[in-house]
Scaffold this active site. Sequence first.
Site, mmCIF file in Angstrom:
data_model
loop_
_atom_site.group_PDB
_atom_site.id
_atom_site.type_symbol
_atom_site.label_atom_id
_atom_site.label_comp_id
_atom_site.label_asym_id
_atom_site.label_seq_id
_atom_site.Cartn_x
_atom_site.Cartn_y
_atom_site.Cartn_z
ATOM 1 N N ALA A 1 53.623 -36.540 32.685
ATOM 2 C CA ALA A 1 54.105 -36.589 34.067
ATOM 3 C C ALA A 1 52.950 -36.666 35.060
ATOM 4 O O ALA A 1 53.031 -37.366 36.073
ATOM 5 C CB ALA A 1 54.983 -35.375 34.364
ATOM 6 N N ASP A 2 51.865 -35.952 34.790
ATOM 7 C CA ASP A 2 50.717 -36.012 35.683
ATOM 8 C C ASP A 2 50.125 -37.415 35.719
ATOM 9 O O ASP A 2 49.735 -37.913 36.781
ATOM 10 C CB ASP A 2 49.649 -35.015 35.230
ATOM 11 C CG ASP A 2 50.035 -33.578 35.517
ATOM 12 O OD1 ASP A 2 50.115 -33.217 36.704
ATOM 13 O OD2 ASP A 2 50.245 -32.819 34.570
#
Length: 390
Positions: A176-177
Amino acid sequence: MPEEKMMPEGSSAPLADVKVIDVGTLLAAPFAAAILGDFGAEVIKIEQPSGDPLRRYGHQYDGVPLLWKVVNRNKKSVVLDLKDPGNHDTFIDLVAGADVLIENFRPGTLERWGFSPTKLQETNQQLVVTRVTGFGQDGPYARRPGFGTLAEAMSGLAAMSGERDGPPLLPSFPLADALAGMQAACATLIALHARRRIGRGQVADVAITEAMIAAMGAQVTAYEKLGVKPRRVGSSSDNNAPRNVYRCADGRWVAVSAPAQSVAERVVRLVGRPELTDEPWFASGRGRVSHRDLLDNAIGQWIGRFRRDEVIDAFEEAGAAVAPIYEVDDVLDDPHFQARQATVHVPDSELDTVCMPNVAFRLSETPGSIRWAGPRLGEHTDDVLNGEHP
């Protein structure tokens, strides 16, 4: 091996006229700044005296953090305590000469320190402020701590990942980052382009949760129209079959995908089950999904009789889609990735050289490059604050 086309030095680099102040920590925002730096932006990484927490995260070699070297490549490290009112003017002076500020503090933190986007843009009307947080700058959850893991959980990704009868599964790397970092870099570039037309900078609000939801494709659309929820199906797919991982006779694994009917036909013919192509259900992806256990059994039994190299050769000869399941040493040894220079050795003052993923996309005329790995803490403080540009 073809010679890598490196980014032109000096003002001909595509973002050479862009100055970025990176006050982010850990991953998402710094990853966005790194993408800009790959294409020539001057990226000044502002760190607290204790250093970015990423310096204490993950594997280290002789005490040197390796993930830091990758995520903060092409940046200049400046130590400046933004919490100290005595450094207020110094930071404002840096921002006055910048094009972009990228941050990922919890909403309200910059404002509390006296650096709200409104105040910063009073100093520099052209400034683009890119703000990366777990949940965005407003909404009921805005002030919650937000990390990529929470986005992977709340986006629906974990719920649909894992084996059918197993628990939800989180990815084992910061997916997600990375996605949010790419979205933030894209938002920043769009805002810089729009600046030419509207004559001023703007604020980009990037939520890691929303970046992850966007990456999930049509899951909310299918639920809204059909009431369908994604299920955990292991390495299979609810959209097409065959699609799975299979173990070879030598204990190695391959992945097989057949999103098109013609490819699916080649696979079943290869494994000795050509009669399956005559079944009415075989004519659609959803139909093949309804019989994926039958397909998996046929393919798995055939693959299990041969070594991985034999399986790949047979699939390639048949025009069917297959790939080996690689571990990291396989990635480095692969001749295609070597020819494409998917990884590079970057010079580093602490470790001599550091191997890392190359710039992820190629531009034919102004390609990006990684000139140096993540710097030592405060390595460029004097140069930057004294206005020197080594």
